[in-house]
Design an enzyme around this catalytic site. Structure first.
Site, PDB file in Angstrom:
ATOM      1  N   ASN A 139      -9.364  23.402  41.409  1.00  0.00           N
ATOM      2  CA  ASN A 139      -7.989  23.761  40.753  1.00  0.00           C
ATOM      3  C   ASN A 139      -7.211  24.975  41.832  1.00  0.00           C
ATOM      4  OD1 ASN A 139      -7.464  22.002  38.944  1.00  0.00           O
ATOM      5  ND2 ASN A 139      -8.414  22.902  37.359  1.00  0.00           N
ATOM      6  N   ASP A 171      -6.656  17.231  38.321  1.00  0.00           N
ATOM      7  CA  ASP A 171      -6.678  15.915  37.352  1.00  0.00           C
ATOM      8  C   ASP A 171      -7.311  14.704  37.637  1.00  0.00           C
ATOM      9  OD1 ASP A 171      -5.148  17.644  35.700  1.00  0.00           O
ATOM     10  OD2 ASP A 171      -3.207  17.068  36.219  1.00  0.00           O
ATOM     11  N   GLU A 181     -12.430  20.699  31.502  1.00  0.00           N
ATOM     12  CA  GLU A 181     -13.650  20.103  32.057  1.00  0.00           C
ATOM     13  C   GLU A 181     -14.763  19.508  31.593  1.00  0.00           C
ATOM     14  OE1 GLU A 181     -14.445  24.280  33.330  1.00  0.00           O
ATOM     15  OE2 GLU A 181     -12.761  23.258  32.853  1.00  0.00           O
ATOM     16  N   HIS A 186      -3.698  21.463  40.873  1.00  0.00           N
ATOM     17  CA  HIS A 186      -4.149  20.885  39.678  1.00  0.00           C
ATOM     18  C   HIS A 186      -4.059  19.329  39.588  1.00  0.00           C
ATOM     19  CE1 HIS A 186      -4.446  24.394  37.274  1.00  0.00           C
ATOM     20  NE2 HIS A 186      -3.614  25.187  37.982  1.00  0.00           N
ATOM     21  N   ASP A 242     -20.227  19.423  31.324  1.00  0.00           N
ATOM     22  CA  ASP A 242     -19.270  20.314  32.069  1.00  0.00           C
ATOM     23  C   ASP A 242     -19.488  20.321  33.629  1.00  0.00           C
ATOM     24  OD1 ASP A 242     -17.451  22.920  30.841  1.00  0.00           O
ATOM     25  OD2 ASP A 242     -18.378  23.392  32.847  1.00  0.00           O
TER      26      ASP A 242
END
Length: 339
Positions: free
Chosen positions: A225, A234, A260, A230, A217
């Site tokens: 973000n 990404d 994530e 975003h 993680d």
């Protein structure tokens, strides 16, 4: 579908071919019995015995095909049996020319059961032998004296072969595309949860033990973000996916579970080897320093891992255990490995 299913983790066509073979076995048994009676009444006892043998084979294979993990092997055995029986009938001097009508359905049957390449090879061999038997029985003069009928036979046979070949080619291409879309995370190109479950079903056996699983993680991903958008988030996820592909082996299954959170399934990997890989991944991610405009975004990850030497271990249990280790890494200060 249960883990015990023989179609688990196989291509989409696998279950279809299993059902098709079961149907063909039923039809073969029914028609085989009919031809046993017909040939007995006509005094063709050699053909009667061949049809009886095919009927028995079809009935014997039916329960095997229902649960076998070696479907292609039994498809080949079925085709070899049917080919041998029909070739015997073609070569028999007591049969009429109409028996050659069976030649027309054989290419289609082979392609549907074995696919484009292997089915094409089986069909080509059968058609060459069948054509040789036709010439041997009726002579080249028969074909020359009836050019219309000969052209029809050749044309329909060629049409059937080409139709089956190109149909299978188109179907295989469509299946590959659908399988890729269904089993792949669209953002990162990694496996998704469905593919992970299928891979685990194949790998959770004695042959691939010990089996390890990593849960990864990204730390403070929400801040990326929120601060940079975003689209940047990404791009970071795709970069992490590239790192997973670079650091794992060909047999490993790297997966994005969502957000994530990532997972890596490691066959033939014990606890110590899993720990070394997890640490290598952690260091590789920490060294990325992803650049966005004029900013350098520090990236770190927390990783939890578990291993098992027991065959048949449920995936959910291993995911839950690895997830607990992951949270220990999070609560222990992040950017660390716990196993």
């Amino acid at each position: 579908m249960s883990l015990a299913s023989p179609d688990l983790g196989m291509p989409l066509s696998h279950r279809h071919r299993r059902n098709l073979l079961r149907l063909l076995l039923l039809v073969t048994a029914v028609f085989g019995f009919v031809f046993v009676v017909v040939n007995f009444e006509a005094g063709r006892y050699g053909l009667m015995l061949v049809d009886l043998a095919i009927t028995v084979v079809a009935l014997a294979l039916s329960p095997v095909v229902r649960r076998t993990f070696h479907l292609r092997r039994w498809c080949m055995w079925y085709l070899v049996s049917i080919y041998a029986a029909t070739l015997y009938a073609l070569a028999s001097p007591t049969t009429s020319i109409t028996v050659f009508s069976w030649v027309l359905v054989m290419p289609l049957t082979a392609h549907l059961l074995l696919g484009r390449r292997l089915g094409g090879l089986f069909s080509m061999f059968y058609l060459v032998v069948a054509a040789s038997l036709f010439v041997w029985r009726f002579g080249i003069d028969f074909a020359l004296s009836t050019p219309g009928a000969t052209a029809n036979i050749i044309g329909v046979t060629l049409w059937t072969y080409l139709f089956a070949y190109f149909y299978e080619a188109s179907r295989e291409s469509a299946e590959d595309q659908l399988s890729h879309q269904a089993l792949t995370d669209s953002l990162t190109g990694l496996a998704n949860r469905v593919q992970l479950e299928q891979a685990f079903g194949r790998l959770a056996s004695t042959a691939t033990l010990p089996l390890s699983l990593l849960m990864l993680d990204l730390d403070h991903f929400k801040r990326i973000n929120d601060a940079h958008g975003h689209a940047t988030g990404d791009a970071v996820l795709r970069k992490i996916a590239d790192t997973l592909r670079e650091q794992t082996r060909g047999d490993d299954v790297a997966c994005r579970l969502g957000g994530e959170e990532f997972c890596v399934l490691l066959p033939n990997t014990d606890n110590s080897a899993a720990a070394r890989l997890a640490e290598r991944l952690r260091e590789a991610i920490e060294a990325l320093h992803y650049r966005h405009n004029n900013d350098v975004l520090p990236l770190t990850a927390s990783i939890g891992f578990v291993s098992t030497t027991k065959p048949g271990q449920p995936l959910d249990r291993m995911l839950h255990a690895a997830d607990e280790k992951l949270y220990q890494a999070k609560f222990g200060g992040r950017n660390r490995v716990v196993g």
